[in-house]
Design a protein around this motif. Structure first.
Motif, mmCIF file in Angstrom:
data_model
loop_
_atom_site.group_PDB
_atom_site.id
_atom_site.type_symbol
_atom_site.label_atom_id
_atom_site.label_comp_id
_atom_site.label_asym_id
_atom_site.label_seq_id
_atom_site.Cartn_x
_atom_site.Cartn_y
_atom_site.Cartn_z
ATOM 1 N N HIS A 77 12.972 3.676 -32.796
ATOM 2 C CA HIS A 77 13.734 4.917 -32.927
ATOM 3 C C HIS A 77 15.149 4.601 -32.474
ATOM 4 N N TYR A 78 16.075 5.543 -32.691
ATOM 5 C CA TYR A 78 17.447 5.288 -32.264
ATOM 6 C C TYR A 78 17.509 4.992 -30.775
ATOM 7 N N ARG A 79 18.311 4.009 -30.436
ATOM 8 C CA ARG A 79 18.607 3.700 -29.040
ATOM 9 C C ARG A 79 19.801 4.574 -28.628
ATOM 10 N N PRO A 80 20.190 4.589 -27.365
ATOM 11 C CA PRO A 80 21.308 5.447 -26.966
ATOM 12 C C PRO A 80 22.571 5.258 -27.810
ATOM 13 N N LEU A 81 22.922 4.025 -28.140
ATOM 14 C CA LEU A 81 24.099 3.787 -28.975
ATOM 15 C C LEU A 81 23.904 4.365 -30.370
ATOM 16 N N GLY A 82 22.700 4.231 -30.923
ATOM 17 C CA GLY A 82 22.410 4.826 -32.227
ATOM 18 C C GLY A 82 22.541 6.335 -32.191
ATOM 19 N N ASN A 83 22.019 6.954 -31.139
ATOM 20 C CA ASN A 83 22.161 8.406 -30.977
ATOM 21 C C ASN A 83 23.621 8.812 -30.886
ATOM 22 N N GLU A 84 24.411 8.027 -30.167
ATOM 23 C CA GLU A 84 25.835 8.328 -30.029
ATOM 24 C C GLU A 84 26.538 8.255 -31.389
ATOM 25 N N LEU A 85 26.218 7.235 -32.177
ATOM 26 C CA LEU A 85 26.829 7.106 -33.504
ATOM 27 C C LEU A 85 26.441 8.272 -34.407
ATOM 28 N N VAL A 86 25.186 8.672 -34.371
ATOM 29 C CA VAL A 86 24.738 9.806 -35.176
ATOM 30 C C VAL A 86 25.454 11.078 -34.716
ATOM 31 N N ALA A 87 25.542 11.283 -33.407
ATOM 32 C CA ALA A 87 26.212 12.477 -32.879
ATOM 33 C C ALA A 87 27.674 12.520 -33.303
ATOM 34 N N ARG A 88 28.364 11.383 -33.256
ATOM 35 C CA ARG A 88 29.769 11.344 -33.676
ATOM 36 C C ARG A 88 29.909 11.682 -35.157
ATOM 37 N N ASN A 89 28.984 11.171 -35.976
ATOM 38 C CA ASN A 89 29.009 11.492 -37.410
ATOM 39 C C ASN A 89 28.805 12.976 -37.628
ATOM 40 N N LEU A 90 27.852 13.560 -36.928
ATOM 41 C CA LEU A 90 27.595 14.992 -37.074
ATOM 42 C C LEU A 90 28.786 15.811 -36.597
ATOM 43 N N GLU A 91 29.362 15.407 -35.481
ATOM 44 C CA GLU A 91 30.536 16.109 -34.951
ATOM 45 C C GLU A 91 31.682 16.106 -35.954
ATOM 46 N N ARG A 92 31.846 15.000 -36.650
ATOM 47 C CA ARG A 92 32.919 14.857 -37.628
ATOM 48 C C ARG A 92 32.604 15.600 -38.938
ATOM 49 N N ALA A 93 31.349 15.565 -39.382
ATOM 50 C CA ALA A 93 31.004 16.070 -40.714
ATOM 51 C C ALA A 93 30.570 17.534 -40.741
ATOM 52 N N LEU A 94 29.898 17.998 -39.704
ATOM 53 C CA LEU A 94 29.343 19.354 -39.760
ATOM 54 C C LEU A 94 30.372 20.472 -39.888
ATOM 55 N N PRO A 95 31.477 20.440 -39.174
ATOM 56 C CA PRO A 95 32.412 21.568 -39.302
ATOM 57 C C PRO A 95 32.826 21.864 -40.740
ATOM 58 N N LYS A 96 33.165 20.832 -41.509
ATOM 59 C CA LYS A 96 33.587 21.112 -42.886
ATOM 60 C C LYS A 96 32.421 21.497 -43.783
ATOM 61 N N LEU A 97 31.197 21.066 -43.421
ATOM 62 C CA LEU A 97 30.037 21.456 -44.219
ATOM 63 C C LEU A 97 29.651 22.912 -44.000
ATOM 64 N N ILE A 98 29.799 23.378 -42.769
ATOM 65 C CA ILE A 98 29.350 24.744 -42.483
ATOM 66 C C ILE A 98 30.455 25.776 -42.550
ATOM 67 N N ALA A 99 31.716 25.345 -42.571
ATOM 68 C CA ALA A 99 32.840 26.271 -42.564
ATOM 69 C C ALA A 99 32.749 27.330 -43.674
ATOM 70 N N PRO A 100 32.376 26.968 -44.894
ATOM 71 C CA PRO A 100 32.334 27.993 -45.952
ATOM 72 C C PRO A 100 31.287 29.083 -45.707
ATOM 73 N N THR A 101 30.309 28.834 -44.863
ATOM 74 C CA THR A 101 29.240 29.810 -44.670
ATOM 75 C C THR A 101 29.269 30.470 -43.298
ATOM 76 N N CYS A 102 30.216 30.078 -42.461
ATOM 77 C CA CYS A 102 30.275 30.616 -41.093
ATOM 78 C C CYS A 102 31.542 31.425 -40.896
ATOM 79 N N GLN A 103 31.406 32.489 -40.163
ATOM 80 C CA GLN A 103 32.552 33.318 -39.778
ATOM 81 C C GLN A 103 32.885 33.001 -38.335
ATOM 82 N N GLY A 104 34.084 32.529 -38.096
ATOM 83 C CA GLY A 104 34.510 32.288 -36.706
ATOM 84 C C GLY A 104 34.259 30.941 -36.338
#
Length: 76
Positions: free
Chosen positions: A49-76
């Motif tokens: 399974h992901y090791r701590p570094l793998g988890n960190e890389l996944v978290a950074r990707n999500l942090e970078r990608a999620l805002p623009k993915l959810i912006a059209p459907t979220c208010q605020g």
């Protein structure tokens, strides 16, 4: 991840192509994990399974990608 670290094509590329054609949004973290694995070895990012570094890389990707993915459907 090991295949991508060796610069081999993504075995699941047909799925990514289909998702894109259908307009389905996705976040593919494999390239970042593979780059790290190429630098420091596969066990630096995953071992059953992901090791701590793998988890960190996944978290950074999500942090970078999620805002623009959810912006059209979220208010605020």
């Amino acid at each position: 991840i090991e295949d991508r670290a060796r610069k081999e094509p993504k075995t699941y590329q047909p799925l990514l192509d289909w998702l894109a054609r259908e307009g389905v949004k996705y976040i593919d973290v494999t390239d970042d994990l593979a780059q790290q694995a190429a630098r420091n070895g596969i066990r630096s990012v995953i071992s059953n399974h992901y090791r701590p570094l793998g988890n960190e890389l996944v978290a950074r990707n999500l942090e970078r990608a999620l805002p623009k993915l959810i912006a059209p459907t979220c208010q605020g």
